[in-house]
Design an enzyme around this catalytic site. Structure first.
Site, PDB file in Angstrom:
ATOM      1  N   GLU A 195       0.757  -1.234   0.050  1.00  0.00           N
ATOM      2  CA  GLU A 195      -0.137  -0.080   0.002  1.00  0.00           C
ATOM      3  C   GLU A 195       0.894   1.261   0.020  1.00  0.00           C
ATOM      4  O   GLU A 195       0.652   2.153  -0.692  1.00  0.00           O
ATOM      5  CB  GLU A 195      -0.999  -0.061   1.303  1.00  0.00           C
ATOM      6  CG  GLU A 195      -1.860  -1.094   1.327  1.00  0.00           C
ATOM      7  CD  GLU A 195      -1.395  -2.424   2.118  1.00  0.00           C
ATOM      8  OE1 GLU A 195      -0.292  -2.503   2.003  1.00  0.00           O
ATOM      9  OE2 GLU A 195      -2.219  -2.949   2.826  1.00  0.00           O
ATOM     10  N   ALA A 238      13.011 -55.087   2.526  1.00  0.00           N
ATOM     11  CA  ALA A 238      13.170 -55.588   3.838  1.00  0.00           C
ATOM     12  C   ALA A 238      14.741 -55.279   4.334  1.00  0.00           C
ATOM     13  O   ALA A 238      14.949 -55.116   5.569  1.00  0.00           O
ATOM     14  CB  ALA A 238      13.157 -57.166   3.609  1.00  0.00           C
ATOM     15  N   SER A 251      16.238 -48.548  -0.450  1.00  0.00           N
ATOM     16  CA  SER A 251      15.074 -47.940  -1.056  1.00  0.00           C
ATOM     17  C   SER A 251      15.361 -47.111  -2.480  1.00  0.00           C
ATOM     18  O   SER A 251      14.591 -46.517  -2.988  1.00  0.00           O
ATOM     19  CB  SER A 251      14.455 -46.938  -0.071  1.00  0.00           C
ATOM     20  OG  SER A 251      15.343 -45.921   0.105  1.00  0.00           O
ATOM     21  N   LEU A 308       7.697 -40.932  11.783  1.00  0.00           N
ATOM     22  CA  LEU A 308       7.489 -39.549  12.032  1.00  0.00           C
ATOM     23  C   LEU A 308       6.042 -39.099  11.268  1.00  0.00           C
ATOM     24  O   LEU A 308       5.362 -38.279  11.648  1.00  0.00           O
ATOM     25  CB  LEU A 308       8.769 -38.590  11.481  1.00  0.00           C
ATOM     26  CG  LEU A 308       8.662 -37.175  11.674  1.00  0.00           C
ATOM     27  CD1 LEU A 308       8.541 -37.156  13.140  1.00  0.00           C
ATOM     28  CD2 LEU A 308       9.472 -36.587  11.124  1.00  0.00           C
ATOM     29  N   CYS A 343      -3.054  -3.680   6.834  1.00  0.00           N
ATOM     30  CA  CYS A 343      -2.760  -3.855   8.405  1.00  0.00           C
ATOM     31  C   CYS A 343      -3.140  -2.573   8.943  1.00  0.00           C
ATOM     32  O   CYS A 343      -3.071  -1.514   8.737  1.00  0.00           O
ATOM     33  CB  CYS A 343      -1.247  -4.219   8.373  1.00  0.00           C
ATOM     34  SG  CYS A 343      -0.283  -2.815   8.296  1.00  0.00           S
ATOM     35  N   ALA A 373       3.367 -39.949  13.157  1.00  0.00           N
ATOM     36  CA  ALA A 373       3.095 -39.184  14.429  1.00  0.00           C
ATOM     37  C   ALA A 373       2.350 -38.018  14.052  1.00  0.00           C
ATOM     38  O   ALA A 373       1.579 -37.325  14.757  1.00  0.00           O
ATOM     39  CB  ALA A 373       4.508 -38.716  15.184  1.00  0.00           C
ATOM     40  N   ARG A 395      18.051 -30.406  -6.076  1.00  0.00           N
ATOM     41  CA  ARG A 395      19.192 -30.542  -7.051  1.00  0.00           C
ATOM     42  C   ARG A 395      18.808 -30.657  -8.281  1.00  0.00           C
ATOM     43  O   ARG A 395      19.463 -30.078  -9.249  1.00  0.00           O
ATOM     44  CB  ARG A 395      20.238 -31.699  -6.513  1.00  0.00           C
ATOM     45  CG  ARG A 395      20.835 -31.337  -5.259  1.00  0.00           C
ATOM     46  CD  ARG A 395      21.659 -32.594  -4.841  1.00  0.00           C
ATOM     47  NE  ARG A 395      21.031 -33.940  -4.805  1.00  0.00           N
ATOM     48  CZ  ARG A 395      20.159 -34.278  -3.992  1.00  0.00           C
ATOM     49  NH1 ARG A 395      20.088 -33.951  -2.952  1.00  0.00           N
ATOM     50  NH2 ARG A 395      19.523 -35.671  -4.023  1.00  0.00           N
TER      51      ARG A 395
HETATM   52  N1  NAP Z   1      10.170 -44.156   0.374  1.00  0.00           N
HETATM   53  C1  NAP Z   1      10.025 -43.070   0.974  1.00  0.00           C
HETATM   54  O1  NAP Z   1       9.212 -42.213   0.635  1.00  0.00           O
HETATM   55  C2  NAP Z   1      10.808 -43.012   2.432  1.00  0.00           C
HETATM   56  C3  NAP Z   1      11.010 -41.668   2.977  1.00  0.00           C
HETATM   57  C4  NAP Z   1      11.484 -41.770   4.059  1.00  0.00           C
HETATM   58  C5  NAP Z   1      12.161 -42.876   4.775  1.00  0.00           C
HETATM   59  N2  NAP Z   1      11.965 -44.160   4.162  1.00  0.00           N
HETATM   60  C6  NAP Z   1      12.412 -45.237   4.591  1.00  0.00           C
HETATM   61  O2  NAP Z   1      11.769 -45.480   6.085  1.00  0.00           O
HETATM   62  C7  NAP Z   1      12.780 -46.216   6.942  1.00  0.00           C
HETATM   63  C8  NAP Z   1      12.829 -45.242   7.979  1.00  0.00           C
HETATM   64  O3  NAP Z   1      11.876 -45.388   8.803  1.00  0.00           O
HETATM   65  P1  NAP Z   1      11.798 -44.781  10.387  1.00  0.00           P
HETATM   66  O4  NAP Z   1      10.348 -44.960  10.887  1.00  0.00           O
HETATM   67  O5  NAP Z   1      12.843 -45.125  11.344  1.00  0.00           O
HETATM   68  O6  NAP Z   1      12.147 -43.113  10.001  1.00  0.00           O
HETATM   69  P2  NAP Z   1      11.582 -41.845  10.418  1.00  0.00           P
HETATM   70  O7  NAP Z   1       9.950 -41.821  10.677  1.00  0.00           O
HETATM   71  O8  NAP Z   1      12.393 -40.683   9.709  1.00  0.00           O
HETATM   72  O9  NAP Z   1      12.364 -41.617  11.937  1.00  0.00           O
HETATM   73  C9  NAP Z   1      11.817 -42.440  13.092  1.00  0.00           C
HETATM   74  C10 NAP Z   1      12.488 -41.587  14.256  1.00  0.00           C
HETATM   75  O10 NAP Z   1      12.004 -40.128  14.246  1.00  0.00           O
HETATM   76  C11 NAP Z   1      12.086 -39.842  15.463  1.00  0.00           C
HETATM   77  N3  NAP Z   1      10.981 -38.945  15.950  1.00  0.00           N
HETATM   78  C12 NAP Z   1      11.165 -37.413  16.036  1.00  0.00           C
HETATM   79  N4  NAP Z   1       9.987 -36.861  16.454  1.00  0.00           N
HETATM   80  C13 NAP Z   1       9.179 -38.056  16.626  1.00  0.00           C
HETATM   81  C14 NAP Z   1       7.568 -38.040  17.012  1.00  0.00           C
HETATM   82  N5  NAP Z   1       7.018 -36.989  17.134  1.00  0.00           N
HETATM   83  N6  NAP Z   1       7.134 -39.539  16.982  1.00  0.00           N
HETATM   84  C15 NAP Z   1       7.777 -40.472  16.812  1.00  0.00           C
HETATM   85  N7  NAP Z   1       9.151 -40.528  16.188  1.00  0.00           N
HETATM   86  C16 NAP Z   1       9.923 -39.308  16.194  1.00  0.00           C
HETATM   87  C17 NAP Z   1      12.224 -41.093  16.546  1.00  0.00           C
HETATM   88  O11 NAP Z   1      13.407 -40.973  16.935  1.00  0.00           O
HETATM   89  P3  NAP Z   1      13.865 -41.717  18.509  1.00  0.00           P
HETATM   90  O12 NAP Z   1      13.488 -43.097  18.149  1.00  0.00           O
HETATM   91  O13 NAP Z   1      15.439 -41.556  18.595  1.00  0.00           O
HETATM   92  O14 NAP Z   1      13.016 -40.897  19.279  1.00  0.00           O
HETATM   93  C18 NAP Z   1      12.096 -42.099  15.700  1.00  0.00           C
HETATM   94  O15 NAP Z   1      12.800 -43.310  15.854  1.00  0.00           O
HETATM   95  C19 NAP Z   1      14.042 -46.320   6.065  1.00  0.00           C
HETATM   96  O16 NAP Z   1      14.168 -47.555   5.518  1.00  0.00           O
HETATM   97  C20 NAP Z   1      13.847 -45.471   5.091  1.00  0.00           C
HETATM   98  O17 NAP Z   1      14.131 -45.980   3.724  1.00  0.00           O
HETATM   99  C21 NAP Z   1      11.081 -44.374   3.004  1.00  0.00           C
END
Ligand code: NAP
Length: 361
Positions: free
Chosen positions: A62, A175, A179, A296, A85, A299, A218
């Site tokens: 403005e 497994a 990925s 995550l 505003c 969650a 990238r």
């Molecule tokens: N294809 C896809 O699009 C894709 C994308 C991402 C990941 N992945 C695959 O997913 C797998 C990893 O899985 P993941 O479940 O371990 O990964 P994640 O969800 O990235 O990480 C899990 C961790 O996040 C932390 N965290 C932070 N805030 C949290 C909350 N509010 N609630 C719960 N946890 C929280 C926890 O750490 P703490 O336990 O230390 O507290 C938990 O162990 C890998 O194999 C990867 O290749 C695939």
């Protein structure tokens, strides 16, 4: 404030469209504030000034448009994409400047939902200005300079897009945790473009440990490259200091009292997704791309903090491996989270879906 039912002249509508176009020529100009456009018409309806909001601390649209119009604004109309505003932030209230310039009429698109700044339309009307709000509202909501800011301001937190790449059978890795790659180059390019359109990219520590992603933009083709903040939700501080996502522009969010050292900024925040979003919102993050992983993402979805999903599906079967989501505590179909599909398409050999949750009215 009287609304869209009131008559708006073709010249005023044109002026609003010009203002929207000007803002969208550089939609991130005022980031993290909304990028607003404004136009001034003199009393005969001639366009005499245009303006776009400057980066934070600089003049609002403005003020820029009134400055360009000079004495031509006297008795004229101000057309602006966001309600002027009424509060004092780093700059004075626009309502004061509008009255001082002798503007008789104000037309605007979207109401300002920000606490402390809203109410400009009503204040101008109370001072005797003819005010019409809600004009070209749909165009304003779709405008790149306003859309993300408006959604975040209305939600009171950054807007969250959950993005996942899955196999036909809903697995996000094999497994053994490998990925690369479930989807092909076209889907990956789309994923990088998606990153470039968000203020922050977020993953959990599990994804960093498993995949060591860089999380940068990238390969976004012609899309303007703005590197998002790279955020790792890592309550226990498990991220290795050598992780590729670290470096300038990275943020590691650990639980209160957890010590983590490495080449990134560290914040201590409660584990709850809402707490992390509040921290990011205070840093000016308006949009978050949640790239997983399954724990995550679950969650955030359980907390009702996902606004949109982008699901890429590759034509592969994995049979085992992490699912797209690590459970949502849903025991029966009646408790399912219901979503609505907004878009479907193909990216080379892969498919994508965009969807949003159906929220109770
Ligand atoms: N294809 C896809 O699009 C894709 C994308 C991402 C990941 N992945 C695959 O997913 C797998 C990893 O899985 P993941 O479940 O371990 O990964 P994640 O969800 O990235 O990480 C899990 C961790 O996040 C932390 N965290 C932070 N805030 C949290 C909350 N509010 N609630 C719960 N946890 C929280 C926890 O750490 P703490 O336990 O230390 O507290 C938990 O162990 C890998 O194999 C990867 O290749 C695939």
């Amino acid at each position: 404030v009287p609304s869209e039912v009131r008559r708006v002249s073709p010249a005023e509508r044109d002026a609003l469209r010009r203002a929207l176009e000007l803002a969208d020529e550089d939609p991130a100009a005022a980031h993290p504030n909304p990028t607003v456009g404004a136009a001034v018409l003199d009393p005969t309806g001639r366009l005499v000034g245009l303006g776009r909001s400057a980066p934070p601390g600089g003049p609002h649209a403005e003020i820029a448009a009134l400055g360009a119009a000079g004495s031509g604004a006297e008795g004229g109309t101000l057309a602006v994409t966001l309600e002027p505003c009424h509060g004092t932030g780093r700059t004075g209230p626009c309502t004061t400047a509008i009255l001082a310039a002798g503007i008789r009429r104000v037309v605007y698109c979207a109401a300002d939902p920000a606490p402390g700044f809203a109410g400009g339309g009503a204040a101008l009307a109370a001072a005797g200005v003819d005010v019409v709000g809600g004009v070209e509202r749909a165009a304003a909501r779709a405008s790149a300079g306003l859309a993300g800011w408006l959604s975040a301001a209305e939600a009171g937190r950054p807007v969250v897009t959950w993005k996942v790449a899955a196999s036909l059978d809903g697995r996000t890795a094999a497994a053994d945790g490998s990925s690369r790659w479930i989807t092909g180059p076209a889907a990956r390019r789309a994923a990088h473009q998606l990153r470039a359109r968000h203020d922050a990219v977020l993953v959990g520590s599990g994804t960093v440990l498993a995949d060591d992603p860089e999380l940068t933009v990238r390969d976004a083709g012609d899309c303007d490259v703005r590197q998002p903040l790279r955020v790792i939700a890592d309550p226990r501080g498990r991220t290795p200091a050598t992780a590729r996502a670290l470096g300038p522009g990275a943020l590691v969010a650990v639980s209160t009292g957890v010590r983590w050292r490495g080449p990134a900024e560290v914040v201590e925040v409660a584990r709850q997704p809402a707490a992390l979003l509040a921290v990011l919102g205070r840093r000016g993050v308006r949009s978050v791309l949640l790239e997983g992983g399954p724990t995550l993402a679950a969650a955030f979805l359980t907390a009702g903090l996902v606004d949109r999903a982008v699901v890429h599906v590759g034509p592969v079967l994995l049979g085992a491996g992490p699912p797209a989501l690590a459970g949502l505590d849903i025991g029966t179909i009646a408790a399912a989270q219901r979503w609505q599909i907004d878009g479907v398409g193909r990216l080379g050999p892969d498919a994508y879906l965009t969807a949003r949750p159906l929220r109770e009215a």
